[in-house]
Design a protein around this motif. Structure first.
Motif, PDB file in Angstrom:
ATOM      1  N   UNK A   1      16.992  11.299  -1.218  1.00 22.69           N
ATOM      2  CA  UNK A   1      17.109  12.419  -2.153  1.00 22.69           C
ATOM      3  C   UNK A   1      15.897  12.501  -3.073  1.00 22.69           C
ATOM      4  N   UNK A   2      15.362  11.374  -3.455  1.00 25.01           N
ATOM      5  CA  UNK A   2      14.242  11.345  -4.389  1.00 25.01           C
ATOM      6  C   UNK A   2      12.901  11.669  -3.727  1.00 25.01           C
ATOM      7  N   UNK A   3      12.747  11.298  -2.462  1.00 19.65           N
ATOM      8  CA  UNK A   3      11.408  11.380  -1.875  1.00 19.65           C
ATOM      9  C   UNK A   3      11.310  12.186  -0.582  1.00 19.65           C
ATOM     10  N   UNK A   4      12.402  12.698  -0.060  1.00 21.76           N
ATOM     11  CA  UNK A   4      12.345  13.523   1.137  1.00 21.76           C
ATOM     12  C   UNK A   4      12.645  14.965   0.754  1.00 21.76           C
ATOM     13  N   UNK A   5      11.692  15.847   1.032  1.00 25.54           N
ATOM     14  CA  UNK A   5      11.834  17.258   0.709  1.00 25.54           C
ATOM     15  C   UNK A   5      11.912  18.051   2.011  1.00 25.54           C
ATOM     16  N   UNK A   6      13.135  18.444   2.353  1.00 30.90           N
ATOM     17  CA  UNK A   6      13.357  19.192   3.586  1.00 30.90           C
ATOM     18  C   UNK A   6      12.988  20.655   3.356  1.00 30.90           C
ATOM     19  N   UNK A   7      12.194  21.208   4.251  1.00 28.07           N
ATOM     20  CA  UNK A   7      11.746  22.592   4.134  1.00 28.07           C
ATOM     21  C   UNK A   7      12.060  23.354   5.424  1.00 28.07           C
TER      22      UNK A   7
ATOM     23  N   UNK B   1       0.838  24.701   1.343  1.00 25.36           N
ATOM     24  CA  UNK B   1       0.594  23.271   1.474  1.00 25.36           C
ATOM     25  C   UNK B   1      -0.424  22.732   0.478  1.00 25.36           C
ATOM     26  N   UNK B   2      -1.477  23.492   0.210  1.00 22.29           N
ATOM     27  CA  UNK B   2      -2.482  23.033  -0.753  1.00 22.29           C
ATOM     28  C   UNK B   2      -1.872  22.708  -2.110  1.00 22.29           C
ATOM     29  N   UNK B   3      -0.936  23.530  -2.634  1.00 28.40           N
ATOM     30  CA  UNK B   3      -0.325  23.168  -3.925  1.00 28.40           C
ATOM     31  C   UNK B   3       0.399  21.816  -3.906  1.00 28.40           C
ATOM     32  N   UNK B   4       0.937  21.423  -2.756  1.00 30.87           N
ATOM     33  CA  UNK B   4       1.572  20.107  -2.676  1.00 30.87           C
ATOM     34  C   UNK B   4       0.529  19.017  -2.833  1.00 30.87           C
ATOM     35  N   UNK B   5      -0.596  19.170  -2.142  1.00 35.33           N
ATOM     36  CA  UNK B   5      -1.658  18.169  -2.244  1.00 35.33           C
ATOM     37  C   UNK B   5      -2.250  18.141  -3.646  1.00 35.33           C
ATOM     38  N   UNK B   6      -2.216  19.279  -4.326  1.00 41.42           N
ATOM     39  CA  UNK B   6      -2.742  19.348  -5.684  1.00 41.42           C
ATOM     40  C   UNK B   6      -1.699  18.961  -6.728  1.00 41.42           C
ATOM     41  N   UNK B   7      -0.553  18.460  -6.242  1.00 37.73           N
ATOM     42  CA  UNK B   7       0.492  17.941  -7.133  1.00 37.73           C
ATOM     43  C   UNK B   7       1.104  19.003  -8.018  1.00 37.73           C
ATOM     44  N   UNK B   8       1.160  20.245  -7.537  1.00 39.20           N
ATOM     45  CA  UNK B   8       1.823  21.286  -8.314  1.00 39.20           C
ATOM     46  C   UNK B   8       3.304  21.385  -7.971  1.00 39.20           C
TER      47      UNK B   8
ATOM     48  N   UNK C   1       6.415   4.027   1.152  1.00 43.93           N
ATOM     49  CA  UNK C   1       4.950   3.989   1.216  1.00 43.93           C
ATOM     50  C   UNK C   1       4.308   5.262   0.654  1.00 43.93           C
ATOM     51  N   UNK C   2       5.113   6.175   0.115  1.00 44.01           N
ATOM     52  CA  UNK C   2       4.571   7.398  -0.492  1.00 44.01           C
ATOM     53  C   UNK C   2       4.961   7.424  -1.971  1.00 44.01           C
ATOM     54  N   UNK C   3       4.012   7.777  -2.822  1.00 44.00           N
ATOM     55  CA  UNK C   3       4.300   7.838  -4.252  1.00 44.00           C
ATOM     56  C   UNK C   3       5.160   9.051  -4.595  1.00 44.00           C
TER      57      UNK C   3
ATOM     58  N   UNK D   1       0.826  -1.198   0.000  1.00 45.31           N
ATOM     59  CA  UNK D   1       0.000   0.000   0.000  1.00 45.31           C
ATOM     60  C   UNK D   1       0.864   1.253   0.000  1.00 45.31           C
ATOM     61  N   UNK D   2       0.362   2.297  -0.653  1.00 42.81           N
ATOM     62  CA  UNK D   2       1.021   3.591  -0.667  1.00 42.81           C
ATOM     63  C   UNK D   2      -0.013   4.709  -0.537  1.00 42.81           C
ATOM     64  N   UNK D   3       0.420   5.829   0.011  1.00 41.94           N
ATOM     65  CA  UNK D   3      -0.362   7.052  -0.064  1.00 41.94           C
ATOM     66  C   UNK D   3       0.345   7.962  -1.062  1.00 41.94           C
ATOM     67  N   UNK D   4      -0.292   9.069  -1.411  1.00 47.03           N
ATOM     68  CA  UNK D   4       0.311   9.948  -2.404  1.00 47.03           C
ATOM     69  C   UNK D   4       1.415  10.812  -1.818  1.00 47.03           C
TER      70      UNK D   4
END
Length: 266
Positions: free
Chosen positions: A221-227, A255-262, A167-169, A143-146
């Motif tokens: 590096x591919x999936x962790x975005x440090x902010x 944050x909303x743009x992240x959920x909207x895949x922008x 587990x995250x796409x 299973x994965x979440x987005x």
């Protein structure tokens, strides 16, 4: 009487008092299933509360996401007992927290079975940021979440993210601030520990430590975005303190743009 414990106790009480003072006004302790859609949702976003339980600030945060264009079903998940006075118990009860994470993971699996193909996103603030990672670890391997967003996460910087990252796409976004969050995520977690029971500064202050070996480094590096905190975030109501990233304007604009895949690759 052990006098060496007195300074620690006094500091601890001061930190708890500070948390209560900066906490948004407490409302209904169980704010669940906000903005429920019909039987054909466009996705599911779970917002996991901090150790202080659900409060009106979470409802404002959800409204910020909605105003940012998030059309998915949004639920505020209060994984605590619902009693703010027990916040240290919520932080320190590792076995209970892992059991709660398993229940949340089961909820995700149930939703995905009922609505295949619908996106699922996780957001967690403070202790809820740690709970997001425990939830990802509790998901079945297939299973994965987005995406997952951690806001001022009370989890150790050395937490092993490999399972969660798999587990995250799209990835895990970690918003941290060592500037204004030192009282709670440096001093507080040094005194009382993190969700994963380590004592020291939390990843919500310092960011996560990235492994040196090539395979794990590539995964991070591919999936962790440090902010880490940037002063420009103040323009969106995030003033670097513990509740800064819970600002409705920050939710709408950042944050909303992240959920909207922008923001999938930056």
């Amino acid at each position: 009487m052990n006098t060496t414990l007195v300074p620690r106790t006094r500091i601890g009480l001061s930190l708890i008092t500070a948390l209560i003072c900066v906490m948004p006004s407490l409302g209904c302790a169980r704010l669940m299933n906000l903005h429920l859609t019909d039987s054909h949702p466009q996705g599911l976003t779970l917002v996991l509360t901090g150790i202080e339980s659900a409060h009106l600030g979470h409802a404002s945060f959800v409204r910020g996401l909605k105003r940012g264009g998030v059309e998915s079903e949004i639920e505020i998940v209060d994984w605590t007992t619902g009693t703010p006075a027990l916040m240290l118990y919520h932080l320190m009860s590792e076995s209970r927290n892992r059991a709660q994470a398993t229940l949340i993971a089961s909820k995700i699996v149930h939703f995905q079975d009922a609505h295949p193909g619908c996106p699922v996103n996780l957001i967690g603030h403070s202790g809820g940021g740690g709970m997001v990672l425990l939830t990802l670890d509790a998901l079945p391997a297939d299973r994965q979440v987005d995406s997952a967003i951690l806001l001022a996460a009370a989890i150790s910087p050395d937490y092993d993210l490999r399972s969660a990252l798999c587990k995250v796409r799209r990835g895990i976004w970690n918003y941290s601030s060592q500037i204004g969050d030192a009282p709670l995520l440096v001093a507080g977690t040094t005194l009382f520990g993190t969700i994963d029971r380590h004592y020291g500064p939390a990843a919500g202050a310092t960011g996560f430590h990235v492994p040196n070996n090539p395979y794990d480094f590539q995964l991070y590096h591919q999936k962790l975005f440090q902010r880490p905190y940037d002063f420009s975030m103040a323009l969106d109501g995030n003033f670097s303190n513990h509740y800064g990233p819970m600002s409705p304007r920050f939710a709408r604009r950042e944050l909303a743009p992240i959920l909207l895949a922008r923001n999938t690759t930056d």
